[in-house]
Design a protein around this motif. Sequence first.
Motif, PDB file in Angstrom:
ATOM      1  N   GLN A  20       0.829  -1.207  -0.279  1.00  0.00           N
ATOM      2  CA  GLN A  20      -0.032  -0.052  -0.123  1.00  0.00           C
ATOM      3  C   GLN A  20       0.919   1.330  -0.041  1.00  0.00           C
ATOM      4  O   GLN A  20       0.639   2.099  -0.768  1.00  0.00           O
ATOM      5  N   ASN A  21       1.777   1.426   0.888  1.00  0.00           N
ATOM      6  CA  ASN A  21       3.013   2.420   0.780  1.00  0.00           C
ATOM      7  C   ASN A  21       3.593   2.632  -0.501  1.00  0.00           C
ATOM      8  O   ASN A  21       3.688   3.857  -0.989  1.00  0.00           O
ATOM      9  N   GLU A  24       1.215   4.207  -2.822  1.00  0.00           N
ATOM     10  CA  GLU A  24       0.933   5.578  -2.416  1.00  0.00           C
ATOM     11  C   GLU A  24       1.927   6.523  -2.861  1.00  0.00           C
ATOM     12  O   GLU A  24       1.786   7.666  -3.109  1.00  0.00           O
TER      13      GLU A  24
END
Length: 64
Positions: A20-21, A24
Amino acid sequence: MTHEQAVSEMHYRLCKFLLQNLREIGIITADEESECRQHLIREIQPFIGVLEGGLGCERKSSPE
């Protein structure tokens, strides 16, 4: 939940957080994140995480 299931779930959640990071900050795309998450589900076989993958429950052995 057994100790092994808890460990698998923790590994899955940590890897999912990392993916997810990476998405992002723009290193991977949403499609790549999804593909990697599906791979994690197949490889790690998290106890609860399979619900997120849309896969049916697959148990290696019955606790009964």
